[in-house]
Design an enzyme around this catalytic site. Structure first.
Site, PDB file in Angstrom:
ATOM      1  N   LEU A  75      -3.755 -26.305 -56.075  1.00 51.18           N
ATOM      2  CA  LEU A  75      -5.002 -26.038 -55.338  1.00 51.18           C
ATOM      3  C   LEU A  75      -6.150 -25.700 -56.285  1.00 51.18           C
ATOM      4  O   LEU A  75      -7.305 -25.622 -55.859  1.00 51.18           O
ATOM      5  CB  LEU A  75      -4.805 -24.837 -54.402  1.00 51.18           C
ATOM      6  N   SER A  76      -5.855 -25.481 -57.561  1.00 52.50           N
ATOM      7  CA  SER A  76      -6.893 -25.004 -58.488  1.00 52.50           C
ATOM      8  C   SER A  76      -8.097 -25.948 -58.573  1.00 52.50           C
ATOM      9  O   SER A  76      -9.240 -25.467 -58.541  1.00 52.50           O
ATOM     10  CB  SER A  76      -6.298 -24.757 -59.875  1.00 52.50           C
ATOM     11  N   THR A 120      -0.253 -24.026 -66.513  1.00 56.28           N
ATOM     12  CA  THR A 120       0.775 -23.641 -65.547  1.00 56.28           C
ATOM     13  C   THR A 120       2.131 -24.142 -66.030  1.00 56.28           C
ATOM     14  O   THR A 120       2.259 -24.651 -67.156  1.00 56.28           O
ATOM     15  CB  THR A 120       0.388 -24.115 -64.123  1.00 56.28           C
ATOM     16  N   LYS A 160       3.042 -22.359 -70.377  1.00 52.98           N
ATOM     17  CA  LYS A 160       2.338 -21.111 -70.699  1.00 52.98           C
ATOM     18  C   LYS A 160       2.789 -20.494 -72.025  1.00 52.98           C
ATOM     19  O   LYS A 160       1.970 -19.968 -72.778  1.00 52.98           O
ATOM     20  CB  LYS A 160       2.505 -20.086 -69.568  1.00 52.98           C
ATOM     21  N   ASP A 171      -3.116 -13.995 -64.939  1.00 53.20           N
ATOM     22  CA  ASP A 171      -2.135 -13.760 -63.871  1.00 53.20           C
ATOM     23  C   ASP A 171      -1.948 -12.258 -63.652  1.00 53.20           C
ATOM     24  O   ASP A 171      -1.654 -11.820 -62.531  1.00 53.20           O
ATOM     25  CB  ASP A 171      -0.768 -14.371 -64.235  1.00 53.20           C
ATOM     26  N   ASN A 203      17.686 -10.378 -61.056  1.00 51.41           N
ATOM     27  CA  ASN A 203      17.630 -11.786 -61.464  1.00 51.41           C
ATOM     28  C   ASN A 203      19.039 -12.319 -61.605  1.00 51.41           C
ATOM     29  O   ASN A 203      19.947 -11.599 -62.034  1.00 51.41           O
ATOM     30  CB  ASN A 203      16.885 -11.942 -62.796  1.00 51.41           C
ATOM     31  N   ARG A 204      19.222 -13.598 -61.262  1.00 50.93           N
ATOM     32  CA  ARG A 204      20.582 -14.153 -61.259  1.00 50.93           C
ATOM     33  C   ARG A 204      21.143 -14.277 -62.679  1.00 50.93           C
ATOM     34  O   ARG A 204      22.307 -14.013 -62.925  1.00 50.93           O
ATOM     35  CB  ARG A 204      20.620 -15.493 -60.511  1.00 50.93           C
ATOM     36  N   ARG A 219      17.940 -13.516 -69.129  1.00 52.93           N
ATOM     37  CA  ARG A 219      16.495 -13.328 -68.932  1.00 52.93           C
ATOM     38  C   ARG A 219      16.173 -11.930 -68.412  1.00 52.93           C
ATOM     39  O   ARG A 219      15.174 -11.344 -68.779  1.00 52.93           O
ATOM     40  CB  ARG A 219      15.938 -14.413 -68.009  1.00 52.93           C
ATOM     41  N   TYR A 239       3.184 -19.323 -52.569  1.00 50.17           N
ATOM     42  CA  TYR A 239       2.279 -19.553 -51.441  1.00 50.17           C
ATOM     43  C   TYR A 239       2.522 -20.966 -50.932  1.00 50.17           C
ATOM     44  O   TYR A 239       2.960 -21.834 -51.695  1.00 50.17           O
ATOM     45  CB  TYR A 239       0.803 -19.388 -51.857  1.00 50.17           C
ATOM     46  N   GLY A 260       1.139 -15.493 -52.298  1.00 51.70           N
ATOM     47  CA  GLY A 260       0.483 -15.500 -53.596  1.00 51.70           C
ATOM     48  C   GLY A 260      -0.866 -16.202 -53.660  1.00 51.70           C
ATOM     49  O   GLY A 260      -1.410 -16.365 -54.760  1.00 51.70           O
TER      50      GLY A 260
HETATM   51  P1  NAP Z   1       9.980 -19.419 -64.425  1.00 44.18           P
HETATM   52  O1  NAP Z   1       9.511 -18.884 -65.751  1.00 44.18           O
HETATM   53  O2  NAP Z   1      10.629 -20.747 -64.324  1.00 44.18           O
HETATM   54  O3  NAP Z   1      10.998 -18.291 -63.824  1.00 44.18           O
HETATM   55  C1  NAP Z   1      11.589 -18.452 -62.569  1.00 44.18           C
HETATM   56  C2  NAP Z   1      12.497 -17.256 -62.264  1.00 44.18           C
HETATM   57  O4  NAP Z   1      12.998 -17.448 -60.954  1.00 44.18           O
HETATM   58  C3  NAP Z   1      13.690 -17.128 -63.182  1.00 44.18           C
HETATM   59  O5  NAP Z   1      13.959 -15.773 -63.409  1.00 44.18           O
HETATM   60  C4  NAP Z   1      14.825 -17.780 -62.380  1.00 44.18           C
HETATM   61  O6  NAP Z   1      16.095 -17.211 -62.595  1.00 44.18           O
HETATM   62  C5  NAP Z   1      14.428 -17.456 -60.971  1.00 44.18           C
HETATM   63  N1  NAP Z   1      14.915 -18.464 -60.047  1.00 44.18           N
HETATM   64  C6  NAP Z   1      14.605 -19.786 -60.030  1.00 44.18           C
HETATM   65  N2  NAP Z   1      15.224 -20.404 -59.007  1.00 44.18           N
HETATM   66  C7  NAP Z   1      15.955 -19.444 -58.385  1.00 44.18           C
HETATM   67  C8  NAP Z   1      16.844 -19.458 -57.266  1.00 44.18           C
HETATM   68  N3  NAP Z   1      17.079 -20.590 -56.572  1.00 44.18           N
HETATM   69  N4  NAP Z   1      17.429 -18.294 -56.903  1.00 44.18           N
HETATM   70  C9  NAP Z   1      17.186 -17.148 -57.586  1.00 44.18           C
HETATM   71  N5  NAP Z   1      16.378 -17.068 -58.654  1.00 44.18           N
HETATM   72  C10 NAP Z   1      15.756 -18.208 -59.047  1.00 44.18           C
HETATM   73  O7  NAP Z   1       8.783 -19.453 -63.387  1.00 44.18           O
HETATM   74  P2  NAP Z   1       7.502 -18.482 -63.323  1.00 44.18           P
HETATM   75  O8  NAP Z   1       6.407 -19.012 -64.162  1.00 44.18           O
HETATM   76  O9  NAP Z   1       7.985 -17.094 -63.583  1.00 44.18           O
HETATM   77  O10 NAP Z   1       7.040 -18.664 -61.809  1.00 44.18           O
HETATM   78  C11 NAP Z   1       7.872 -18.253 -60.716  1.00 44.18           C
HETATM   79  C12 NAP Z   1       7.158 -18.559 -59.420  1.00 44.18           C
HETATM   80  O11 NAP Z   1       6.043 -17.678 -59.281  1.00 44.18           O
HETATM   81  C13 NAP Z   1       6.564 -19.979 -59.363  1.00 44.18           C
HETATM   82  O12 NAP Z   1       7.425 -20.865 -58.713  1.00 44.18           O
HETATM   83  C14 NAP Z   1       5.290 -19.818 -58.551  1.00 44.18           C
HETATM   84  O13 NAP Z   1       5.572 -20.156 -57.202  1.00 44.18           O
HETATM   85  C15 NAP Z   1       4.998 -18.340 -58.607  1.00 44.18           C
HETATM   86  N6  NAP Z   1       3.722 -18.054 -59.303  1.00 44.18           N
HETATM   87  C16 NAP Z   1       2.626 -17.837 -58.536  1.00 44.18           C
HETATM   88  C17 NAP Z   1       1.424 -17.518 -59.128  1.00 44.18           C
HETATM   89  C18 NAP Z   1       0.221 -17.257 -58.253  1.00 44.18           C
HETATM   90  O14 NAP Z   1      -0.911 -17.248 -58.757  1.00 44.18           O
HETATM   91  N7  NAP Z   1       0.420 -17.025 -56.974  1.00 44.18           N
HETATM   92  C19 NAP Z   1       1.308 -17.436 -60.528  1.00 44.18           C
HETATM   93  C20 NAP Z   1       2.448 -17.678 -61.300  1.00 44.18           C
HETATM   94  C21 NAP Z   1       3.661 -17.986 -60.660  1.00 44.18           C
HETATM   95  P3  NAP Z   1      17.009 -17.546 -63.898  1.00 44.18           P
HETATM   96  O15 NAP Z   1      16.458 -16.687 -64.996  1.00 44.18           O
HETATM   97  O16 NAP Z   1      18.357 -17.145 -63.450  1.00 44.18           O
HETATM   98  O17 NAP Z   1      16.857 -19.029 -64.137  1.00 44.18           O
END
Ligand code: NAP
Length: 272
Positions: A19-20, A64, A68, A105, A154-155, A159, A217, A238
């Site tokens: 959406l950015s 994104t 990052k 963020d 966290n699973r 991490r 979101y 979010g």
């Molecule tokens: P990331 O670095 O890939 O980390 C994802 C995390 O979620 C990891 O800890 C992963 O666990 C866990 N995970 C993934 N799939 C899972 C599942 N099916 N069940 C349980 N845990 C799961 O991603 P990120 O950058 O942190 O972003 C995470 C989410 O935040 C994004 O998908 C986005 O929707 C949201 N976000 C929103 C904003 C905003 O402005 N609203 C900004 C940034 C991010 P493992 O360590 O076990 O793999």
């Protein structure tokens, strides 16, 4: 940075659904800035060459998933908060040609939390689901809240233990969601819920007074936020974080106040 950027971009892979561009271009229009904000889908093996070209064009932009961390590593200068998170979501080229990065963020999450909670309470116990880059940004915000403590769920152990080691505000780290029962606020920083139906944790597992803050979101809000609201809990998805991180980035690039209402309306129209 003093000179206006030559170009504004979003770097990600994929970026098609972002959406950015919608709300950043609405802001540029109302500010009368003759630039377009473009989403660039950059595969990981093309990132370095892409950054070289963008530096030559004196571009600025957002970053994104999944870039990052690598953009942070490429920056010659990082703000203290980008250093703390270990990730850059906002970059620009300084007047001396050096790539510089920030992490908005953190401010975006702080804004979302205030929207849900009003003032941030002291001595709050936060449950955090996820241990990726977004979770690190959430922790960088929460560690500044007076008397706060975090239970990290966290699973994967690697991490969650890595984040626990970096952020002393994390007092417990586990893969067991029942540890969230004592938390005043529960934050979802996993992608669970993007599909529209999955819940990061059943709402019944949260304390009756707990607020639910979802970083995910989607149109019509997430199923988790709806379920939390139906049980009388305070909750938000979010979208407000996304818009605020973008507003803070725009202010960094252009040095003017971001038209937040215009950006919010454009984001809501795009998300509905
Ligand atoms: P990331 O670095 O890939 O980390 C994802 C995390 O979620 C990891 O800890 C992963 O666990 C866990 N995970 C993934 N799939 C899972 C599942 N099916 N069940 C349980 N845990 C799961 O991603 P990120 O950058 O942190 O972003 C995470 C989410 O935040 C994004 O998908 C986005 O929707 C949201 N976000 C929103 C904003 C905003 O402005 N609203 C900004 C940034 C991010 P493992 O360590 O076990 O793999």
């Amino acid at each position: 940075m003093t000179a206006r950027p030559g170009r504004l971009v979003l770097l990600g892979h994929p970026v098609r659904h972002s959406l950015s561009p919608r709300f950043q271009n609405a802001a540029l229009d109302v500010l009368g800035v003759p630039l377009r904000y473009e989403a660039l889908d950059v595969a990981p093996d093309a990132l370095d060459a892409c950054l070289d070209a963008l530096i030559a064009e004196r571009a600025a932009g957002n970053v994104t998933i999944p870039h990052k961390g690598r953009v942070a590593a490429r920056c010659a200068r990082r703000t203290a908060i980008a250093e703390r998170v270990g990730a850059v979501n906002t970059f620009w080229v300084d007047d001396d040609g050096a790539l510089a990065g920030d992490n908005t963020d953190v401010g975006g999450f702080e804004h979302l939390a205030r929207r849900v909670l009003g003032e941030i309470p002291a001595d709050v116990h936060v449950g955090l689901l996820g241990a990726g880059g977004a979770a690190a940004a959430v922790l960088a915000a929460i560690e500044r809240w007076s008397g706060s403590e975090v239970t990290l769920v966290n699973r994967s152990a690697a991490r969650r233990e890595a984040l626990r080691a970096r952020f002393p505000v994390v007092r417990r780290a586990t893969d067991d969601t029942s540890a969230l029962a004592g938390c005043d606020i529960v934050v979802n920083a996993t992608p669970v819920g993007l599909d529209g139906t999955a819940l990061p944790v059943p709402v019944a597992r949260l304390a009756p007074h707990a607020a639910a803050i979802d970083l995910v979101y989607r149109p019509g809000e997430t199923a988790w936020v709806r379920a939390a609201r139906e049980t009388g809990r305070r909750a938000a998805d979010g979208l407000a974080m996304l818009v605020e991180q973008g507003a803070l980035a725009l202010e960094r690039w252009l040095g003017v106040a971001a038209p937040r209402e215009v950006m919010w309306r454009a984001a809501c129209e795009g998300a509905s």
